[in-house]
Enzyme design. Structure first.
Site, PDB file in Angstrom:
ATOM      1  N   TYR A   5     -12.256  -2.273  -3.885  1.00  0.00           N
ATOM      2  CA  TYR A   5     -12.765  -2.408  -2.514  1.00  0.00           C
ATOM      3  C   TYR A   5     -14.293  -2.338  -2.453  1.00  0.00           C
ATOM      4  O   TYR A   5     -14.847  -2.012  -1.392  1.00  0.00           O
ATOM      5  CB  TYR A   5     -12.135  -1.352  -1.614  1.00  0.00           C
ATOM      6  N   ASN A  50      -2.049   0.248   6.788  1.00  0.00           N
ATOM      7  CA  ASN A  50      -1.532  -1.022   7.315  1.00  0.00           C
ATOM      8  C   ASN A  50      -0.670  -1.807   6.322  1.00  0.00           C
ATOM      9  O   ASN A  50      -0.634  -3.024   6.351  1.00  0.00           O
ATOM     10  CB  ASN A  50      -2.671  -1.862   7.889  1.00  0.00           C
ATOM     11  N   GLU A  70      -9.613 -10.846  -7.705  1.00  0.00           N
ATOM     12  CA  GLU A  70      -8.692  -9.714  -7.557  1.00  0.00           C
ATOM     13  C   GLU A  70      -7.538  -9.797  -8.549  1.00  0.00           C
ATOM     14  O   GLU A  70      -7.079  -8.773  -9.061  1.00  0.00           O
ATOM     15  CB  GLU A  70      -8.169  -9.669  -6.109  1.00  0.00           C
ATOM     16  N   LYS A  96       0.823  -1.211   0.000  1.00  0.00           N
ATOM     17  CA  LYS A  96       0.000   0.000   0.000  1.00  0.00           C
ATOM     18  C   LYS A  96       0.864   1.272   0.000  1.00  0.00           C
ATOM     19  O   LYS A  96       2.085   1.195   0.263  1.00  0.00           O
ATOM     20  CB  LYS A  96      -0.934  -0.041   1.215  1.00  0.00           C
ATOM     21  N   HIS A 101      -2.153  -5.356   1.468  1.00  0.00           N
ATOM     22  CA  HIS A 101      -3.430  -6.047   1.276  1.00  0.00           C
ATOM     23  C   HIS A 101      -3.128  -7.479   0.873  1.00  0.00           C
ATOM     24  O   HIS A 101      -2.153  -7.732   0.172  1.00  0.00           O
ATOM     25  CB  HIS A 101      -4.243  -5.386   0.149  1.00  0.00           C
TER      26      HIS A 101
HETATM   27  P1  GTP Z   1      -6.965  -6.119   3.322  1.00  0.00           P
HETATM   28  O1  GTP Z   1      -5.950  -7.168   3.069  1.00  0.00           O
HETATM   29  O2  GTP Z   1      -6.474  -4.729   2.968  1.00  0.00           O
HETATM   30  O3  GTP Z   1      -8.310  -6.452   2.745  1.00  0.00           O
HETATM   31  O4  GTP Z   1      -7.104  -6.086   4.925  1.00  0.00           O
HETATM   32  P2  GTP Z   1      -7.896  -7.081   5.842  1.00  0.00           P
HETATM   33  O5  GTP Z   1      -8.522  -8.186   5.065  1.00  0.00           O
HETATM   34  O6  GTP Z   1      -6.960  -7.460   6.940  1.00  0.00           O
HETATM   35  O7  GTP Z   1      -9.015  -6.133   6.437  1.00  0.00           O
HETATM   36  P3  GTP Z   1     -10.508  -5.855   5.890  1.00  0.00           P
HETATM   37  O8  GTP Z   1     -10.723  -6.554   4.597  1.00  0.00           O
HETATM   38  O9  GTP Z   1     -11.440  -6.068   7.005  1.00  0.00           O
HETATM   39  O10 GTP Z   1     -10.437  -4.290   5.633  1.00  0.00           O
HETATM   40  C1  GTP Z   1      -9.895  -3.799   4.411  1.00  0.00           C
HETATM   41  C2  GTP Z   1      -9.026  -2.603   4.696  1.00  0.00           C
HETATM   42  O11 GTP Z   1      -9.832  -1.537   5.163  1.00  0.00           O
HETATM   43  C3  GTP Z   1      -7.989  -2.782   5.802  1.00  0.00           C
HETATM   44  O12 GTP Z   1      -6.795  -3.375   5.377  1.00  0.00           O
HETATM   45  C4  GTP Z   1      -7.737  -1.357   6.216  1.00  0.00           C
HETATM   46  O13 GTP Z   1      -6.816  -0.733   5.324  1.00  0.00           O
HETATM   47  C5  GTP Z   1      -9.095  -0.719   6.036  1.00  0.00           C
HETATM   48  N1  GTP Z   1      -9.782  -0.642   7.326  1.00  0.00           N
HETATM   49  C6  GTP Z   1     -10.342  -1.656   8.044  1.00  0.00           C
HETATM   50  N2  GTP Z   1     -10.876  -1.191   9.187  1.00  0.00           N
HETATM   51  C7  GTP Z   1     -10.642   0.150   9.171  1.00  0.00           C
HETATM   52  C8  GTP Z   1     -10.944   1.203  10.073  1.00  0.00           C
HETATM   53  O14 GTP Z   1     -11.542   1.014  11.120  1.00  0.00           O
HETATM   54  N3  GTP Z   1     -10.564   2.466   9.687  1.00  0.00           N
HETATM   55  C9  GTP Z   1      -9.901   2.726   8.516  1.00  0.00           C
HETATM   56  N4  GTP Z   1      -9.542   3.966   8.181  1.00  0.00           N
HETATM   57  N5  GTP Z   1      -9.594   1.749   7.653  1.00  0.00           N
HETATM   58  C10 GTP Z   1      -9.951   0.488   7.978  1.00  0.00           C
HETATM   59 MG    MG Z   2      -9.729  -7.901   3.355  1.00  0.00          MG
END
Ligand code: GTP
Ligand code: MG
Length: 141
Positions: A49, A112, A126, A9, A115
């Site tokens: 997303y 973070n 994807e 990212k 992805h």
């Molecule tokens: P990805 O691999 O990026 O999909 O992450 P993940 O699978 O561990 O998390 P998830 O799919 O639940 O959420 C997708 C992305 O949304 C996360 O990686 C974060 O970048 C973002 N995200 C999730 N929760 C929050 C939040 O509370 N606040 C913000 N700003 N971003 C969030």
């Molecule tokens: Mg995810």
């Protein structure tokens, strides 16, 4: 042999740690079989997303993902989806295990570092979103 999508990212690209993150994949037996750097358009990030469209953080997530270039790669290996998720660590770096990418390179649940696809089915969707099959170079010998 399974494939998954990984995205470094904008925060991690900005910290200049693409190579350090690639080392985590390679040290854990995942092979990079396709890669491209790209500055996503808002439409591309929103489409990627789309599953999170109704989440309260969607706007923030899209703004972040287009804040700078990302490095997108297809990883190949045994149990690539689960293995990549393990190497990445928990979504919130505060909860991530020692030695994971997010523990070492992420700053917050929003920014973070990486992805990773969350299932083989989503991985296929994807991968097709960013790569033509001809851009993928399988290295199974
Ligand atoms: P990805 O691999 O990026 O999909 O992450 P993940 O699978 O561990 O998390 P998830 O799919 O639940 O959420 C997708 C992305 O949304 C996360 O990686 C974060 O970048 C973002 N995200 C999730 N929760 C929050 C939040 O509370 N606040 C913000 N700003 N971003 C969030
Ligand atoms: Mg995810």
């Amino acid at each position: 042999i399974e494939r998954t999508i990984s995205i470094v990212k904008p925060d991690a690209v900005g910290k200049n740690v693409i190579g350090k993150i690639y080392d985590r994949f390679e040290s854990n037996g995942l092979k990079i079989v396709a890669a491209k750097m790209k500055h996503l358009s808002r439409r591309e990030a929103e489409g990627f997303y789309a599953v999170h469209k109704e989440r309260p953080f969607f706007g923030e997530l899209v703004d972040f993902m287009i804040s700078g270039p990302v490095m997108i790669q297809v990883l190949e290996g045994e149990n690539a989806v689960a293995k990549n998720r393990e190497i990445m660590g928990a979504t919130n770096p505060a909860n991530a295990d020692e030695g994971t990418i997010r523990k070492d390179f992420a700053d917050s649940v929003g920014e973070n570092a990486v992805h990773g696809s969350d299932s083989a089915e989503n991985a296929a969707i994807e991968i097709a979103y960013f790569f033509a099959e001809t851009e993928i170079c399988p290295r199974t010998r």
